[in-house]
Design a protein around this motif. Sequence first.
Motif, PDB file in Angstrom:
ATOM      1  N   VAL A 185       0.830  -1.203   0.000  1.00  0.00           N
ATOM      2  CA  VAL A 185       0.000   0.000   0.000  1.00  0.00           C
ATOM      3  C   VAL A 185       0.866   1.256   0.000  1.00  0.00           C
ATOM      4  O   VAL A 185       0.611   2.220  -0.737  1.00  0.00           O
ATOM      5  N   LYS A 186       1.921   1.261   0.842  1.00  0.00           N
ATOM      6  CA  LYS A 186       2.819   2.420   0.885  1.00  0.00           C
ATOM      7  C   LYS A 186       3.517   2.620  -0.451  1.00  0.00           C
ATOM      8  O   LYS A 186       3.707   3.759  -0.909  1.00  0.00           O
ATOM      9  N   ALA A 187       3.922   1.556  -1.098  1.00  0.00           N
ATOM     10  CA  ALA A 187       4.575   1.666  -2.408  1.00  0.00           C
ATOM     11  C   ALA A 187       3.617   2.241  -3.440  1.00  0.00           C
ATOM     12  O   ALA A 187       3.998   3.089  -4.261  1.00  0.00           O
ATOM     13  N   GLU A 188       2.363   1.791  -3.407  1.00  0.00           N
ATOM     14  CA  GLU A 188       1.370   2.321  -4.337  1.00  0.00           C
ATOM     15  C   GLU A 188       1.094   3.796  -4.064  1.00  0.00           C
ATOM     16  O   GLU A 188       0.952   4.602  -4.992  1.00  0.00           O
ATOM     17  N   GLU A 189       0.999   4.166  -2.771  1.00  0.00           N
ATOM     18  CA  GLU A 189       0.760   5.573  -2.431  1.00  0.00           C
ATOM     19  C   GLU A 189       1.927   6.449  -2.892  1.00  0.00           C
ATOM     20  O   GLU A 189       1.719   7.550  -3.416  1.00  0.00           O
ATOM     21  N   ALA A 190       3.163   5.985  -2.702  1.00  0.00           N
ATOM     22  CA  ALA A 190       4.321   6.753  -3.157  1.00  0.00           C
ATOM     23  C   ALA A 190       4.316   6.904  -4.668  1.00  0.00           C
ATOM     24  O   ALA A 190       4.624   7.985  -5.210  1.00  0.00           O
ATOM     25  N   ALA A 191       3.930   5.877  -5.401  1.00  0.00           N
ATOM     26  CA  ALA A 191       3.871   5.951  -6.865  1.00  0.00           C
ATOM     27  C   ALA A 191       2.802   6.940  -7.309  1.00  0.00           C
ATOM     28  O   ALA A 191       2.999   7.724  -8.253  1.00  0.00           O
ATOM     29  N   GLN A 192       1.651   6.918  -6.618  1.00  0.00           N
ATOM     30  CA  GLN A 192       0.580   7.861  -6.963  1.00  0.00           C
ATOM     31  C   GLN A 192       0.996   9.296  -6.673  1.00  0.00           C
ATOM     32  O   GLN A 192       0.697  10.217  -7.442  1.00  0.00           O
ATOM     33  N   GLU A 193       1.689   9.531  -5.566  1.00  0.00           N
ATOM     34  CA  GLU A 193       2.152  10.881  -5.239  1.00  0.00           C
ATOM     35  C   GLU A 193       3.134  11.388  -6.287  1.00  0.00           C
ATOM     36  O   GLU A 193       3.075  12.542  -6.723  1.00  0.00           O
ATOM     37  N   ASN A 194       4.049  10.548  -6.735  1.00  0.00           N
ATOM     38  CA  ASN A 194       5.001  10.938  -7.765  1.00  0.00           C
ATOM     39  C   ASN A 194       4.287  11.274  -9.069  1.00  0.00           C
ATOM     40  O   ASN A 194       4.623  12.237  -9.769  1.00  0.00           O
ATOM     41  N   ALA A 195       3.294  10.459  -9.404  1.00  0.00           N
ATOM     42  CA  ALA A 195       2.542  10.711 -10.630  1.00  0.00           C
ATOM     43  C   ALA A 195       1.753  12.014 -10.525  1.00  0.00           C
ATOM     44  O   ALA A 195       1.672  12.799 -11.473  1.00  0.00           O
ATOM     45  N   THR A 196       1.180  12.292  -9.354  1.00  0.00           N
ATOM     46  CA  THR A 196       0.419  13.537  -9.156  1.00  0.00           C
ATOM     47  C   THR A 196       1.315  14.747  -9.239  1.00  0.00           C
ATOM     48  O   THR A 196       0.983  15.766  -9.865  1.00  0.00           O
ATOM     49  N   ASP A 197       2.500  14.662  -8.609  1.00  0.00           N
ATOM     50  CA  ASP A 197       3.456  15.771  -8.666  1.00  0.00           C
ATOM     51  C   ASP A 197       3.898  16.039 -10.097  1.00  0.00           C
ATOM     52  O   ASP A 197       4.067  17.196 -10.523  1.00  0.00           O
ATOM     53  N   TYR A 198       4.092  14.979 -10.853  1.00  0.00           N
ATOM     54  CA  TYR A 198       4.533  15.149 -12.234  1.00  0.00           C
ATOM     55  C   TYR A 198       3.450  15.807 -13.078  1.00  0.00           C
ATOM     56  O   TYR A 198       3.727  16.671 -13.915  1.00  0.00           O
ATOM     57  N   LEU A 199       2.200  15.404 -12.843  1.00  0.00           N
ATOM     58  CA  LEU A 199       1.099  16.000 -13.606  1.00  0.00           C
ATOM     59  C   LEU A 199       0.860  17.454 -13.232  1.00  0.00           C
ATOM     60  O   LEU A 199       0.364  18.260 -14.031  1.00  0.00           O
ATOM     61  N   ALA A 200       1.219  17.837 -11.996  1.00  0.00           N
ATOM     62  CA  ALA A 200       1.007  19.214 -11.545  1.00  0.00           C
ATOM     63  C   ALA A 200       2.020  20.177 -12.133  1.00  0.00           C
ATOM     64  O   ALA A 200       1.832  21.396 -12.131  1.00  0.00           O
ATOM     65  N   ILE A 201       3.124  19.709 -12.718  1.00  0.00           N
ATOM     66  CA  ILE A 201       4.143  20.585 -13.328  1.00  0.00           C
ATOM     67  C   ILE A 201       3.619  21.103 -14.665  1.00  0.00           C
ATOM     68  O   ILE A 201       3.115  20.327 -15.488  1.00  0.00           O
ATOM     69  N   PRO A 202       3.715  22.464 -14.929  1.00  0.00           N
ATOM     70  CA  PRO A 202       3.260  22.999 -16.229  1.00  0.00           C
ATOM     71  C   PRO A 202       4.018  22.346 -17.373  1.00  0.00           C
ATOM     72  O   PRO A 202       5.153  21.895 -17.231  1.00  0.00           O
ATOM     73  N   SER A 203       3.382  22.344 -18.531  1.00  0.00           N
ATOM     74  CA  SER A 203       3.968  21.657 -19.681  1.00  0.00           C
ATOM     75  C   SER A 203       5.271  22.283 -20.137  1.00  0.00           C
ATOM     76  O   SER A 203       6.199  21.589 -20.571  1.00  0.00           O
ATOM     77  N   GLU A 204       5.403  23.677 -20.036  1.00  0.00           N
ATOM     78  CA  GLU A 204       6.657  24.282 -20.455  1.00  0.00           C
ATOM     79  C   GLU A 204       7.799  23.897 -19.533  1.00  0.00           C
ATOM     80  O   GLU A 204       8.937  23.750 -19.951  1.00  0.00           O
TER      81      GLU A 204
END
Length: 215
Positions: A185-204
């Motif tokens: 569960v912790k590994a999945e949560e860490a993966a989701q957080e990384n994916a969310t942070d990456y999506l929050a970065i502007p495209s430029e």
Amino acid sequence: MAALSQVAYGASLLAVLWVGICSAVCVEVPSETEAVQGSRMKLLCISCMKREEVSANTVVKWYYKAEGGKDVPIYEYNNEKRELESHFRGRLRWNGSADMQDVSISVLNITLNDSGIYTCNVTREFNFEAHRPVFTSSTLIHLTVVAEAREDLTSVVSEVMMYILLVFLTLWLLVEMVYCYRKVVKAEEAAQENATDYLAIPSENKENCAVPVEE
């Protein structure tokens, strides 16, 4: 002549002593003292006696005494097996050995009324040229007949230890399963957080994050 008789008598005594020493290979094992109703019970009587080359006449007599009663002859061996008149009639079997060191008998279909004291009397007359010594031995067996078999303490302890071990292994398996589940569960949560942070970065900024290629 008298001297010759003394020598022969001394040789006979030495032979008897040698018989006693050589009989050490025979182990006198005590009989069991509890039987279950309806079973076959062997009344063990071991009488260590002689070397094979020393012949002897052996007479075996078995007696039974109920509580508060008197000895009653139930079986006899004197060159032949003979079951005597008693309430055991038809239920006794000879279990002795060929060398007459084991002179046991068995009681078939034993009943609660068969509880009591059993006596095994053995009389041996050794056959020497100048002397025939006679030796007697007696074995008492206090037998109790029960309706049902009692659980042995060792088996009870083993069974308890088995259950304790089973419970311990079950708990250990549950702990391991919970630990592994939390880790996943912790590994999945860490993966989701990384994916969310990456999506929050502007495209430029994502393009600037690219590594420049040297010409």
